[in-house]
Design a protein around this motif. Sequence first.
Motif, PDB file in Angstrom:
ATOM      1  N   LYS A   1       0.815  -1.207   0.000  1.00  0.00           N
ATOM      2  CA  LYS A   1       0.000   0.000   0.000  1.00  0.00           C
ATOM      3  C   LYS A   1       0.846   1.254   0.000  1.00  0.00           C
ATOM      4  N   GLU A   2       1.953   1.239   0.722  1.00  0.00           N
ATOM      5  CA  GLU A   2       2.786   2.423   0.836  1.00  0.00           C
ATOM      6  C   GLU A   2       3.827   2.533  -0.270  1.00  0.00           C
ATOM      7  N   VAL A   3       4.310   1.392  -0.754  1.00  0.00           N
ATOM      8  CA  VAL A   3       5.473   1.429  -1.643  1.00  0.00           C
ATOM      9  C   VAL A   3       5.258   0.720  -2.969  1.00  0.00           C
ATOM     10  N   PHE A   4       4.882  -0.555  -2.906  1.00  0.00           N
ATOM     11  CA  PHE A   4       4.867  -1.379  -4.119  1.00  0.00           C
ATOM     12  C   PHE A   4       3.512  -1.333  -4.821  1.00  0.00           C
ATOM     13  N   LYS A   5       3.014  -0.118  -5.023  1.00  0.00           N
ATOM     14  CA  LYS A   5       1.734   0.054  -5.697  1.00  0.00           C
ATOM     15  C   LYS A   5       1.869   1.134  -6.758  1.00  0.00           C
ATOM     16  N   PHE A   6       1.257   0.893  -7.903  1.00  0.00           N
ATOM     17  CA  PHE A   6       1.418   1.786  -9.051  1.00  0.00           C
ATOM     18  C   PHE A   6       0.040   2.232  -9.552  1.00  0.00           C
ATOM     19  N   TRP A   7       0.029   3.410 -10.174  1.00  0.00           N
ATOM     20  CA  TRP A   7      -1.230   4.069 -10.511  1.00  0.00           C
ATOM     21  C   TRP A   7      -1.262   4.518 -11.971  1.00  0.00           C
ATOM     22  N   LEU A   8      -2.464   4.624 -12.505  1.00  0.00           N
ATOM     23  CA  LEU A   8      -2.659   5.098 -13.873  1.00  0.00           C
ATOM     24  C   LEU A   8      -3.494   6.377 -13.857  1.00  0.00           C
ATOM     25  N   PRO A   9      -3.198   7.301 -14.763  1.00  0.00           N
ATOM     26  CA  PRO A   9      -3.947   8.560 -14.794  1.00  0.00           C
ATOM     27  C   PRO A   9      -5.245   8.430 -15.595  1.00  0.00           C
ATOM     28  N   THR A  10      -6.220   9.250 -15.261  1.00  0.00           N
ATOM     29  CA  THR A  10      -7.447   9.324 -16.053  1.00  0.00           C
ATOM     30  C   THR A  10      -7.651  10.767 -16.503  1.00  0.00           C
ATOM     31  N   PHE A  11      -8.380  10.919 -17.606  1.00  0.00           N
ATOM     32  CA  PHE A  11      -8.610  12.238 -18.187  1.00  0.00           C
ATOM     33  C   PHE A  11     -10.055  12.346 -18.658  1.00  0.00           C
ATOM     34  N   PRO A  12     -10.619  13.549 -18.640  1.00  0.00           N
ATOM     35  CA  PRO A  12     -11.977  13.723 -19.167  1.00  0.00           C
ATOM     36  C   PRO A  12     -12.021  13.348 -20.647  1.00  0.00           C
TER      37      PRO A  12
END
Length: 394
Positions: free
Chosen positions: A283-294
Motif C-alpha cells: 500500500k505504501e510502496v509497491f503500488k502503481f497508478w494510472l492517470p485518467t482524463f476527461p
Amino acid sequence: MNFPYDRQPLDKKQARVKGRDVLRPMINLNDYRFEAVLDWIKIRVSFTRTTQVQHVQKALRKYLNRDSWIVGLDMGSGETFSECVITIQEPKNFALVQQIADDLAAKFGEASPACVVGLEVSVDAYPKMPSEAARVALLREMLRTAKPNFDFWTDPNAHPRTITAGKSVDGVRGKATVSHINPTLRRAGNFTGEFSHDVYIGGWGSLSVDGTSYFGPKDGDLMVRLMHKIIDTQNHKSGTWCDLPEEEKRVRIEVTLNEAELNRRGFSTIQSLKDFKPTVLQKEVFKFWLPTFPKPVPEEKKTENRKAIEKWQGKRLGREQVFQSAGMVGLGAMDQALAASKKMIVQGIPVGMRNAKMQARVGDTHVAWDELNGCMNEALRNLGKRMGTAWGKL
C-alpha cells in the motif's frame, strides 16, 4: 501524445472517475519475471565480553557466503568492542538471522537480545528475454506510475530525485549529479501544505532511467528507490563496482525501513519478525497508478466559454504533459493545487450563492494499475511464504 500509452474508456462507477478515459502503458508484463527479496537486514548485538571484527566475521561466515559490514559501537583498545551493528547482505530469511544471533550469543555471551535496526525489501523484475531495451521500458513506466503513499514533499531532502553516476574513467566513476523532479518547489523551501498554482504549472522535470531515483530522505525513516540494476558490489569510496551478467540485470524497486519505522510497526527483535508480512508494504510502496482524463469534447459541441478556457489552458502545461514528464507524482501535486485553487475561489463567493458543484471536493482521479500491482503482490506473497517455511524449520 508521443509515448506508448493506449487511451481507453474507464469502466468505473465511482463519481471521481466516472466517464473518464484511462491511459494504459503498452507493455506486456508477462514478458517479465518478478521476485521479492530481502536485500539486507541490520541488527545490533550486545555481548558480555569484548571481541574484534575478524572473530565476529568468522562466526558469520559459517552461515553466509560473503562478508558482512560490522561496526563496533564501543570501540576500546586493540579495536575491541562488546556492542556492534551488523549488516547482513541478502539473508535467505529471518530464521537464518535468528540462528546467526543465537550463535553469536553462544560464542560471545548475550548482554541483551539482538535488535533489528534496519531492513530493506526489494522487488526485482527480470525480462524473460534479457535486454536493456526491455528493462528500460519497464523502469520508465514504473517511474511514471509510482506514487508512494507517504509524505515526501514536506522535507526538501525527501523530494523525488534522480542521482546519476558520473562518467567512468579507467574503471572509476566520477562525481554523481542530482536532478530534482521539481526544482522550483525545492528552492521554495519546506512545503506549506498546499501546492500553489505557479509551483505545479512550471518547473516539472522527470525521474531518469539513467540513474537511481529516490522518494524520501537519505537515512530517513522510510525511503524508496527505483533503479536499473546492472552493477553489484559497489564501493562508493573507491568508485569501483562489478558489472552483472546480462541474465542478472534487472529493474528494482526497494524500500528501506530504519529502526524508528520498524519500531512503529512493532518490529524490534528478530523474533518479532515472525509476524512481518511483506505484502503490508504494498500500500505504501509497491503500488502503481494510472492517470485518467476527461473525455474529449467534439469541436461542434464546445461552447464559447469552453473554447476560451481551452485557449487559456493551452498556454499552460496540460495534465497529459505533466504525466509524460513528472508522472503520477506531478499529477498528484497538480490535483492538490487545483483543489487549493478551487477552495480559495469558493471562499470568495458568498455562502448563499454557492452550489453543491462549487463545494464538491476535488478528489484523486487516478486508478490502480492492477496488472503491475498483481505482479508485485505475488512476488511479496511468495517471499512471505518462504519466510514462514523457514521459521517452521527452525
